[in-house]
Design a protein around this motif. Structure first.
Motif, PDB file in Angstrom:
ATOM      1  N   ASP A 152       0.815  -1.226   0.000  1.00 33.64           N
ATOM      2  CA  ASP A 152       0.000   0.000   0.000  1.00 33.64           C
ATOM      3  C   ASP A 152       0.847   1.273   0.000  1.00 33.64           C
ATOM      4  OD1 ASP A 152       1.020   0.060   2.556  1.00 33.64           O
ATOM      5  OD2 ASP A 152      -0.923  -0.034   3.576  1.00 33.64           O
ATOM      6  N   GLY A 153       2.176   1.120  -0.090  1.00 28.35           N
ATOM      7  CA  GLY A 153       3.054   2.286  -0.167  1.00 28.35           C
ATOM      8  C   GLY A 153       3.538   2.805   1.165  1.00 28.35           C
ATOM      9  N   SER A 154       3.210   2.134   2.256  1.00 24.98           N
ATOM     10  CA  SER A 154       3.587   2.638   3.584  1.00 24.98           C
ATOM     11  C   SER A 154       4.909   2.073   4.090  1.00 24.98           C
ATOM     12  CB  SER A 154       2.478   2.305   4.600  1.00 24.98           C
ATOM     13  OG  SER A 154       2.335   0.895   4.753  1.00 24.98           O
ATOM     14  N   GLN A 187      11.809   3.480   0.166  1.00 21.95           N
ATOM     15  CA  GLN A 187      11.408   4.343  -0.942  1.00 21.95           C
ATOM     16  C   GLN A 187       9.903   4.623  -0.994  1.00 21.95           C
ATOM     17  OE1 GLN A 187      13.368   1.757  -3.932  1.00 21.95           O
ATOM     18  NE2 GLN A 187      14.543   3.558  -4.529  1.00 21.95           N
ATOM     19  N   GLY A 188       9.119   3.942  -0.161  1.00 22.22           N
ATOM     20  CA  GLY A 188       7.680   4.144  -0.170  1.00 22.22           C
ATOM     21  C   GLY A 188       7.024   3.670  -1.463  1.00 22.22           C
ATOM     22  N   SER A 212       4.813   1.224  -4.022  1.00 23.48           N
ATOM     23  CA  SER A 212       3.540   0.526  -3.812  1.00 23.48           C
ATOM     24  C   SER A 212       3.243  -0.388  -4.988  1.00 23.48           C
ATOM     25  CB  SER A 212       2.387   1.524  -3.638  1.00 23.48           C
ATOM     26  OG  SER A 212       2.224   2.295  -4.820  1.00 23.48           O
ATOM     27  N   GLY A 213       2.368  -1.360  -4.738  1.00 27.36           N
ATOM     28  CA  GLY A 213       1.900  -2.257  -5.786  1.00 27.36           C
ATOM     29  C   GLY A 213       3.034  -2.926  -6.538  1.00 27.36           C
ATOM     30  N   GLU A 214       2.863  -2.999  -7.856  1.00 21.97           N
ATOM     31  CA  GLU A 214       3.849  -3.678  -8.681  1.00 21.97           C
ATOM     32  C   GLU A 214       5.051  -2.815  -9.004  1.00 21.97           C
ATOM     33  OE1 GLU A 214       2.133  -5.667 -12.014  1.00 21.97           O
ATOM     34  OE2 GLU A 214       0.794  -6.887 -10.760  1.00 21.97           O
ATOM     35  N   ASP A 215       5.098  -1.596  -8.462  1.00 24.66           N
ATOM     36  CA  ASP A 215       6.336  -0.815  -8.542  1.00 24.66           C
ATOM     37  C   ASP A 215       7.408  -1.430  -7.646  1.00 24.66           C
ATOM     38  OD1 ASP A 215       5.282   0.971 -10.340  1.00 24.66           O
ATOM     39  OD2 ASP A 215       4.678   2.424  -8.805  1.00 24.66           O
ATOM     40  N   ILE A 216       6.964  -2.196  -6.661  1.00 24.64           N
ATOM     41  CA  ILE A 216       7.907  -2.945  -5.819  1.00 24.64           C
ATOM     42  C   ILE A 216       8.387  -4.145  -6.638  1.00 24.64           C
ATOM     43  CG2 ILE A 216       8.249  -4.175  -3.647  1.00 24.64           C
ATOM     44  CD1 ILE A 216       5.693  -2.738  -2.624  1.00 24.64           C
ATOM     45  N   PRO A 217       9.693  -4.364  -6.786  1.00 18.96           N
ATOM     46  CA  PRO A 217      10.169  -5.517  -7.542  1.00 18.96           C
ATOM     47  C   PRO A 217       9.568  -6.821  -7.006  1.00 18.96           C
ATOM     48  CG  PRO A 217      11.987  -4.043  -7.064  1.00 18.96           C
ATOM     49  CD  PRO A 217      10.810  -3.520  -6.293  1.00 18.96           C
ATOM     50  N   LEU A 218       9.270  -7.744  -7.916  1.00 17.27           N
ATOM     51  CA  LEU A 218       8.629  -8.996  -7.528  1.00 17.27           C
ATOM     52  C   LEU A 218       9.445  -9.753  -6.494  1.00 17.27           C
ATOM     53  CD1 LEU A 218       6.424 -11.109  -7.790  1.00 17.27           C
ATOM     54  CD2 LEU A 218       7.629 -12.033  -9.784  1.00 17.27           C
ATOM     55  N   TYR A 219      10.770  -9.775  -6.663  1.00 24.87           N
ATOM     56  CA  TYR A 219      11.606 -10.484  -5.691  1.00 24.87           C
ATOM     57  C   TYR A 219      11.418  -9.887  -4.294  1.00 24.87           C
ATOM     58  CZ  TYR A 219      14.087 -12.739  -9.572  1.00 24.87           C
ATOM     59  OH  TYR A 219      14.418 -13.482 -10.677  1.00 24.87           O
ATOM     60  N   GLY A 220      11.311  -8.574  -4.206  1.00 26.10           N
ATOM     61  CA  GLY A 220      11.090  -7.943  -2.906  1.00 26.10           C
ATOM     62  C   GLY A 220       9.735  -8.300  -2.329  1.00 26.10           C
ATOM     63  N   ARG A 221       8.700  -8.353  -3.165  1.00 24.06           N
ATOM     64  CA  ARG A 221       7.361  -8.726  -2.697  1.00 24.06           C
ATOM     65  C   ARG A 221       7.326 -10.174  -2.190  1.00 24.06           C
ATOM     66  NH1 ARG A 221       4.066  -7.947  -7.720  1.00 24.06           N
ATOM     67  NH2 ARG A 221       5.890  -7.125  -8.802  1.00 24.06           N
ATOM     68  N   ILE A 222       8.076 -11.040  -2.850  1.00 23.29           N
ATOM     69  CA  ILE A 222       8.146 -12.441  -2.414  1.00 23.29           C
ATOM     70  C   ILE A 222       8.829 -12.548  -1.060  1.00 23.29           C
ATOM     71  CG2 ILE A 222       9.277 -14.655  -2.908  1.00 23.29           C
ATOM     72  CD1 ILE A 222       8.786 -14.102  -5.893  1.00 23.29           C
ATOM     73  N   SER A 232      -2.782  -9.022   3.358  1.00 20.31           N
ATOM     74  CA  SER A 232      -2.896  -9.122   1.902  1.00 20.31           C
ATOM     75  C   SER A 232      -3.543  -7.859   1.342  1.00 20.31           C
ATOM     76  CB  SER A 232      -3.727 -10.346   1.524  1.00 20.31           C
ATOM     77  OG  SER A 232      -3.880 -10.442   0.134  1.00 20.31           O
ATOM     78  N   GLY A 233      -2.852  -7.192   0.425  1.00 23.90           N
ATOM     79  CA  GLY A 233      -3.368  -5.971  -0.181  1.00 23.90           C
ATOM     80  C   GLY A 233      -2.925  -4.707   0.526  1.00 23.90           C
ATOM     81  N   THR A 234      -2.406  -4.825   1.743  1.00 23.07           N
ATOM     82  CA  THR A 234      -1.882  -3.653   2.459  1.00 23.07           C
ATOM     83  C   THR A 234      -0.362  -3.797   2.607  1.00 23.07           C
ATOM     84  OG1 THR A 234      -2.448  -4.732   4.569  1.00 23.07           O
ATOM     85  CG2 THR A 234      -4.012  -3.125   3.655  1.00 23.07           C
TER      86      THR A 234
END
Length: 347
Positions: free
Chosen positions: A263-265, A269-270, A272-282, A315-317
């Motif tokens: 959610d960008g929080s 770098q703040g 959000s969403g898919e601007d975050i690299p996939l590896y980082g989200r995993i 999930s989603g936040t």
């Protein structure tokens, strides 16, 4: 070198065989049935084929077309035997990749010359193929050695970080395997699964730049201390950046982005969403789950159900919903990793 002779006339086969045996290294193989010869070619690779055009059931052109359609048979030389009057047959045979022609009645000097030349070309072709295969294997060996050295470098850097971080080596093992499992469930290919597995232990390498008083503090950090702690993703990225090594590049991406929130929080770098690299989200999902279910100097381990609830609620936040779904897609595998790589002091 194996020379396949195809002619429905036994007398012609016998004559050709006799003439070819005078060529050093030539091994004639006779066939009076082109359909049977084609089946033989499915399992065996001749070095040269001599085939008569005029035959029942399957003529020379039909055989040539079917033969060239077989896997890995496009480069095998073929000599078509025709009559002087069959120029149209020769033209069609050329279009279908016949390599040479002999005219009936076959002249023995011409036969031996053409066969010898094509066998020499075939031998050179096989030597080149063998050389290419050897070079390809040498490249694979060298690549494996480079990858092994890269993994060793990652492992040693990760061990260095362990000496300053209360997180254990078992945590890094669990995190790596959680991340690889999650990547697989997201449909990433095997190479990407291995890369994230091998790079994951570097996610918190930047903590080597955090003072011990903050890093090892048993209680909750105050606002100023938290501000310093939140610098570790950037420190880690600075340590790993500008490497030509793909593994190090991915580790740098993971270090910088695994504390971002969907959610960008998050930080630093703040994104959000898919601007975050996939590896980082995993890694965000895998790291939080393992941190919750592991004991630390400042907290006991959470119960599995409580940790699961927090991940689902986030999930989603905090987390990418697709990554959360992928994490729970094979829960049995998650629990296997959890059990297999327990901390030494775990109950």
């Amino acid at each position: 070198m194996n020379i396949l002779l195809i002619d429905d006339d036994q007398a012609n086969l016998a004559l050709l065989t006799h003439l070819l045996r005078a060529i050093p290294g030539a091994v004639p193989i006779e066939s009076s049935a082109p359909c049977e010869a084609l089946e033989w070619c499915r399992e065996n690779e001749p070095d040269l084929i001599l085939i008569d055009y005029m035959m029942p059931k399957m003529d020379g052109l039909q055989f040539l077309e079917a033969f060239r359609a077989l896997p890995d048979r496009a480069s095998v030389p073929v000599i078509m035997i025709t009559a002087d009057t069959q120029s149209d047959v020769r033209h069609r045979a050329l279009q279908m990749s016949a390599n040479d022609f002999l005219t009936k009645p076959v002249d023995k000097t011409e036969l031996r010359a053409r066969v010898t030349n094509l066998l020499a070309l075939r031998k050179a072709q096989k030597q080149l193929a063998s050389r290419a295969a050897w070079l390809a294997e040498e490249v694979r060996k060298a690549t494996r050695e480079i990858v092994a050295r890269e993994r060793e470098a990652i492992h040693r850097l990760s061990r260095a970080a362990e000496y300053r971080d209360p997180e254990t080596g078992a945590h890094l093992l669990r995190l790596s395997h959680y991340a690889a499992l999650l990547a697989a469930n997201l449909g990433l290919d095997h190479v990407q699964q291995e890369l994230i597995r091998d790079a994951a232990p570097m996610h918190d390498i930047g903590k080597v730049g955090i003072p011990d008083a903050i890093l090892l503090k048993p209680g909750k950090l105050d606002a100023d201390e938290m501000e310093i702690m939140r610098k570790h993703p950037q420190i880690g990225a600075d340590i790993l950046k500008n490497s030509t090594c793909t593994l190090m590049q991915i580790a740098a991406t993971i270090s910088l982005s695994h504390h971002e929130k969907y959610d960008g929080s998050g930080y630093p770098q703040g994104l959000s969403g898919e601007d975050i690299p996939l590896y980082g989200r995993i890694i965000a999902v895998a790291d939080v789950f393992d941190a919750l279910t592991s004991a630390r100097p400042y907290k006991p381990a959470w119960e599995i159900d409580k940790a699961v609830a927090l991940i689902r609620d986030g999930s989603g936040t905090h987390f990418d919903p697709k990554c959360v779904d992928a994490f729970f897609k094979d829960w049995a595998a998650v629990m296997h990793i959890y059990s297999q790589y327990r901390d030494e002091n775990a109950a």
